[in-house]
Design a protein around this motif. Structure first.
Motif, PDB file in Angstrom:
ATOM      1  N   ARG A  12       0.721  -1.474   0.027  1.00 40.29           N
ATOM      2  CA  ARG A  12      -0.220   0.129  -0.069  1.00 40.29           C
ATOM      3  C   ARG A  12       0.774   1.321  -0.002  1.00 40.29           C
ATOM      4  NH1 ARG A  12      -2.757  -0.662   5.261  1.00 40.29           N
ATOM      5  NH2 ARG A  12      -3.461  -2.330   3.989  1.00 40.29           N
ATOM      6  N   GLU A  13       2.369   1.157   0.491  1.00 37.95           N
ATOM      7  CA  GLU A  13       2.866   2.848   1.128  1.00 37.95           C
ATOM      8  C   GLU A  13       3.704   2.889  -0.128  1.00 37.95           C
ATOM      9  OE1 GLU A  13       3.953   5.948   2.479  1.00 37.95           O
ATOM     10  OE2 GLU A  13       2.745   4.420   3.440  1.00 37.95           O
ATOM     11  N   LEU A  14       3.805   1.882  -1.377  1.00 31.86           N
ATOM     12  CA  LEU A  14       4.534   1.536  -2.132  1.00 31.86           C
ATOM     13  C   LEU A  14       3.734   2.267  -3.419  1.00 31.86           C
ATOM     14  CD1 LEU A  14       6.344  -1.170  -2.665  1.00 31.86           C
ATOM     15  CD2 LEU A  14       7.548   0.216  -2.945  1.00 31.86           C
ATOM     16  N   GLN A  15       2.572   2.931  -3.679  1.00 32.78           N
ATOM     17  CA  GLN A  15       1.283   3.529  -4.384  1.00 32.78           C
ATOM     18  C   GLN A  15       1.715   4.720  -3.682  1.00 32.78           C
ATOM     19  OE1 GLN A  15       0.819   1.023  -6.485  1.00 32.78           O
ATOM     20  NE2 GLN A  15       2.066  -0.501  -5.235  1.00 32.78           N
ATOM     21  N   ASN A  16       1.933   4.989  -2.826  1.00 38.23           N
ATOM     22  CA  ASN A  16       2.390   6.456  -2.319  1.00 38.23           C
ATOM     23  C   ASN A  16       3.033   7.109  -3.212  1.00 38.23           C
ATOM     24  OD1 ASN A  16      -0.043   6.679  -0.826  1.00 38.23           O
ATOM     25  ND2 ASN A  16       0.889   5.729   0.866  1.00 38.23           N
ATOM     26  N   PRO A  17       3.101   8.467  -3.063  1.00 42.46           N
ATOM     27  CA  PRO A  17       4.405   9.156  -3.754  1.00 42.46           C
ATOM     28  C   PRO A  17       5.567   8.729  -2.986  1.00 42.46           C
ATOM     29  CG  PRO A  17       3.251  10.247  -3.017  1.00 42.46           C
ATOM     30  CD  PRO A  17       2.212   9.669  -2.979  1.00 42.46           C
ATOM     31  N   LEU A  18       6.668   7.952  -3.587  1.00 45.27           N
ATOM     32  CA  LEU A  18       7.906   7.747  -2.912  1.00 45.27           C
ATOM     33  C   LEU A  18       8.689   8.796  -2.025  1.00 45.27           C
ATOM     34  CD1 LEU A  18       8.827   5.098  -5.986  1.00 45.27           C
ATOM     35  CD2 LEU A  18       8.070   4.516  -3.579  1.00 45.27           C
ATOM     36  N   PRO A  19       9.698   8.062  -1.202  1.00 40.09           N
ATOM     37  CA  PRO A  19      10.785   8.989  -0.913  1.00 40.09           C
ATOM     38  C   PRO A  19      11.130   9.859  -1.519  1.00 40.09           C
ATOM     39  CG  PRO A  19      10.327   7.392   0.621  1.00 40.09           C
ATOM     40  CD  PRO A  19       9.578   7.202  -0.858  1.00 40.09           C
ATOM     41  N   GLY A  20      11.814   9.125  -2.538  1.00 39.95           N
ATOM     42  CA  GLY A  20      12.833   9.543  -4.085  1.00 39.95           C
ATOM     43  C   GLY A  20      14.275  10.342  -4.058  1.00 39.95           C
ATOM     44  N   ARG A  21      15.050  10.718  -4.301  1.00 40.38           N
ATOM     45  CA  ARG A  21      16.501  11.277  -3.953  1.00 40.38           C
ATOM     46  C   ARG A  21      16.349  11.523  -3.325  1.00 40.38           C
ATOM     47  NH1 ARG A  21      19.507  13.311  -9.695  1.00 40.38           N
ATOM     48  NH2 ARG A  21      18.993  11.387  -9.898  1.00 40.38           N
ATOM     49  N   PRO A  22      16.489  12.303  -2.394  1.00 36.58           N
ATOM     50  CA  PRO A  22      16.634  13.094  -0.955  1.00 36.58           C
ATOM     51  C   PRO A  22      16.451  12.041  -0.584  1.00 36.58           C
ATOM     52  CG  PRO A  22      14.927  14.098  -1.637  1.00 36.58           C
ATOM     53  CD  PRO A  22      14.872  12.961  -2.948  1.00 36.58           C
ATOM     54  N   VAL A  23      16.367  10.905  -0.153  1.00 29.98           N
ATOM     55  CA  VAL A  23      16.314  10.157   1.124  1.00 29.98           C
ATOM     56  C   VAL A  23      17.189   8.747   0.691  1.00 29.98           C
ATOM     57  CG1 VAL A  23      15.114   7.972   2.427  1.00 29.98           C
ATOM     58  CG2 VAL A  23      14.069   9.997   2.160  1.00 29.98           C
ATOM     59  N   GLN A  24      17.364   8.755  -1.226  1.00 29.91           N
ATOM     60  CA  GLN A  24      18.621   7.787  -1.675  1.00 29.91           C
ATOM     61  C   GLN A  24      19.588   8.367  -1.203  1.00 29.91           C
ATOM     62  OE1 GLN A  24      17.778   8.185  -5.767  1.00 29.91           O
ATOM     63  NE2 GLN A  24      16.640   6.308  -5.354  1.00 29.91           N
ATOM     64  N   LEU A  25      19.798   9.981  -1.163  1.00 31.83           N
ATOM     65  CA  LEU A  25      21.538  11.069  -1.212  1.00 31.83           C
ATOM     66  C   LEU A  25      21.892  10.898   0.444  1.00 31.83           C
ATOM     67  CD1 LEU A  25      20.411  13.577  -2.937  1.00 31.83           C
ATOM     68  CD2 LEU A  25      22.386  12.090  -3.651  1.00 31.83           C
ATOM     69  N   LEU A  26      21.215  10.210   1.737  1.00 32.28           N
ATOM     70  CA  LEU A  26      21.268  10.153   2.483  1.00 32.28           C
ATOM     71  C   LEU A  26      21.944   9.152   2.594  1.00 32.28           C
ATOM     72  CD1 LEU A  26      17.718  10.310   4.516  1.00 32.28           C
ATOM     73  CD2 LEU A  26      19.524  11.891   4.398  1.00 32.28           C
ATOM     74  N   MET A  27      22.494   8.034   2.117  1.00 35.16           N
ATOM     75  CA  MET A  27      23.100   7.239   1.845  1.00 35.16           C
ATOM     76  C   MET A  27      24.383   7.212   1.358  1.00 35.16           C
ATOM     77  SD  MET A  27      22.798   5.697   4.898  1.00 35.16           S
ATOM     78  CE  MET A  27      23.987   4.447   4.527  1.00 35.16           C
ATOM     79  N   SER A  28      25.129   8.631   0.320  1.00 40.51           N
ATOM     80  CA  SER A  28      25.453   8.598  -0.696  1.00 40.51           C
ATOM     81  C   SER A  28      26.617   9.303  -0.073  1.00 40.51           C
ATOM     82  CB  SER A  28      24.979   9.309  -1.507  1.00 40.51           C
ATOM     83  OG  SER A  28      25.500  10.083  -2.658  1.00 40.51           O
ATOM     84  N   SER A  29      28.414   9.407  -0.509  1.00 41.19           N
ATOM     85  CA  SER A  29      29.199  10.194   0.137  1.00 41.19           C
ATOM     86  C   SER A  29      29.196  10.849  -0.973  1.00 41.19           C
ATOM     87  CB  SER A  29      30.004   8.980  -0.947  1.00 41.19           C
ATOM     88  OG  SER A  29      31.102   8.859  -2.103  1.00 41.19           O
ATOM     89  N   ILE A  30      30.164  12.233  -0.504  1.00 36.43           N
ATOM     90  CA  ILE A  30      30.074  12.962  -1.006  1.00 36.43           C
ATOM     91  C   ILE A  30      30.249  13.257  -2.641  1.00 36.43           C
ATOM     92  CG2 ILE A  30      30.760  15.863  -0.843  1.00 36.43           C
ATOM     93  CD1 ILE A  30      29.372  15.522   1.524  1.00 36.43           C
ATOM     94  N   GLN A  31      31.477  12.515  -2.850  1.00 39.45           N
ATOM     95  CA  GLN A  31      32.293  11.914  -4.226  1.00 39.45           C
ATOM     96  C   GLN A  31      30.325  11.703  -5.070  1.00 39.45           C
ATOM     97  OE1 GLN A  31      33.861  11.687  -0.888  1.00 39.45           O
ATOM     98  NE2 GLN A  31      35.576  11.768  -1.573  1.00 39.45           N
ATOM     99  N   ARG A  32      29.488  10.492  -4.246  1.00 37.43           N
ATOM    100  CA  ARG A  32      28.862  10.412  -5.141  1.00 37.43           C
ATOM    101  C   ARG A  32      27.786  11.557  -5.621  1.00 37.43           C
ATOM    102  NH1 ARG A  32      26.648   5.264  -6.274  1.00 37.43           N
ATOM    103  NH2 ARG A  32      28.772   4.648  -6.837  1.00 37.43           N
ATOM    104  N   VAL A  33      27.406  12.399  -4.972  1.00 38.69           N
ATOM    105  CA  VAL A  33      26.499  13.246  -5.175  1.00 38.69           C
ATOM    106  C   VAL A  33      26.708  14.730  -6.120  1.00 38.69           C
ATOM    107  CG1 VAL A  33      25.781  15.884  -4.052  1.00 38.69           C
ATOM    108  CG2 VAL A  33      25.899  13.511  -2.894  1.00 38.69           C
ATOM    109  N   ARG A  34      28.585  14.769  -6.387  1.00 40.94           N
ATOM    110  CA  ARG A  34      29.259  15.330  -7.557  1.00 40.94           C
ATOM    111  C   ARG A  34      28.940  14.948  -8.587  1.00 40.94           C
ATOM    112  NH1 ARG A  34      34.933  16.573  -3.546  1.00 40.94           N
ATOM    113  NH2 ARG A  34      33.679  18.506  -2.267  1.00 40.94           N
ATOM    114  N   GLU A  35      29.276  13.406  -7.771  1.00 43.70           N
ATOM    115  CA  GLU A  35      29.331  12.852  -9.648  1.00 43.70           C
ATOM    116  C   GLU A  35      28.015  12.265 -10.621  1.00 43.70           C
ATOM    117  OE1 GLU A  35      31.924   9.332  -9.268  1.00 43.70           O
ATOM    118  OE2 GLU A  35      30.609   8.796  -8.342  1.00 43.70           O
TER     119      GLU A  35
END
Length: 213
Positions: A12-35
């Motif tokens: 049911r929750e997957l049918q709602n708007p997804l958290p998206g990139r902001p939540v993905q980026l919580l687990m991203s290094s600074i280098q990955r963000v730059r890339e």
């Protein structure tokens, strides 16, 4: 919470708007963000998909990740979700995720029910865009590892992903350079990079599902 009830809540929750990139980026290094923000090749990227496969486990819900074999490549030895690149014979990306899961870890794809998908993620070093799907089995699977593609099959308790204490930062050697990267460390397994970014969004979705009235 009973397994099937949890699955219904996640679906049911997957049918709602997804958290998206902001939540993905919580687990991203600074280098990955730059890339990510400096890249303009995403539209030309190789399409691929992965599967977060949930199943009951003996005591609690589990999912599975794999360790890649050691080879001369940028993803050598990394922890990943079952999946791979889209082939012209695949009817769609969901089929790709199911096919690759069966090939890599031996789970009969016809027994897997897909309940939704997460936000796609572009991976600049390999020029892949990954489409993550979420599915489940009603029973504990009998895994059969493909030794050419998988060094180890690792079962992860969902509760350990949800435990904030398992989110860490570690120095990781990447393409000859040491970077500080957020990661999940679960049972001495370090999950970082694209897999951690995908699981970050999945973790948020599961948390919202559990919080449903």
């Amino acid at each position: 919470m009973e397994f099937k009830h949890l699955i219904l809540k996640i679906e049911r929750e997957l049918q709602n708007p997804l958290p998206g990139r902001p939540v993905q980026l919580l687990m991203s290094s600074i280098q990955r963000v730059r890339e990510l923000f400096n890249s303009n090749h995403e539209k030309l990227a190789v399409q691929s998909s992965v599967l977060i496969l949930l199943y009951p486990g003996i005591d609690e819900p589990q999912f599975v990740v794999t360790q890649r074999p050691t080879y001369d490549g940028i993803h050598s030895g990394q922890i990943s979700l079952p999946g791979g690149r889209f082939e012209t014979t695949d009817k769609d990306l969901m089929y790709t995720a199911l096919r690759e899961t069966e090939e890599e870890i031996g789970v009969n794809s016809q027994r897997i029910r897909i309940i939704g998908k997460l936000t796609e993620l572009y991976i600049p070093p390999s020029n892949y865009v990954v489409f993550p799907y979420v599915g489940y089995l009603d029973e504990i699977p009998d895994f059969i590892r493909d030794p050419k593609e998988v060094e180890a099959i690792i079962e992860v308790a969902l509760s350990k992903l949800m435990n904030a204490d398992n989110r860490k930062e570690r120095n990781i050697l990447v393409r000859g350079m040491e970077i500080l990267a957020p990661c999940y460390i679960i049972d001495d397994v370090t999950i970082w990079g694209a897999t951690a970014m995908i699981l970050s969004e999945f973790r948020e979705v599961v948390g919202r599902a559990i919080d449903q009235a």
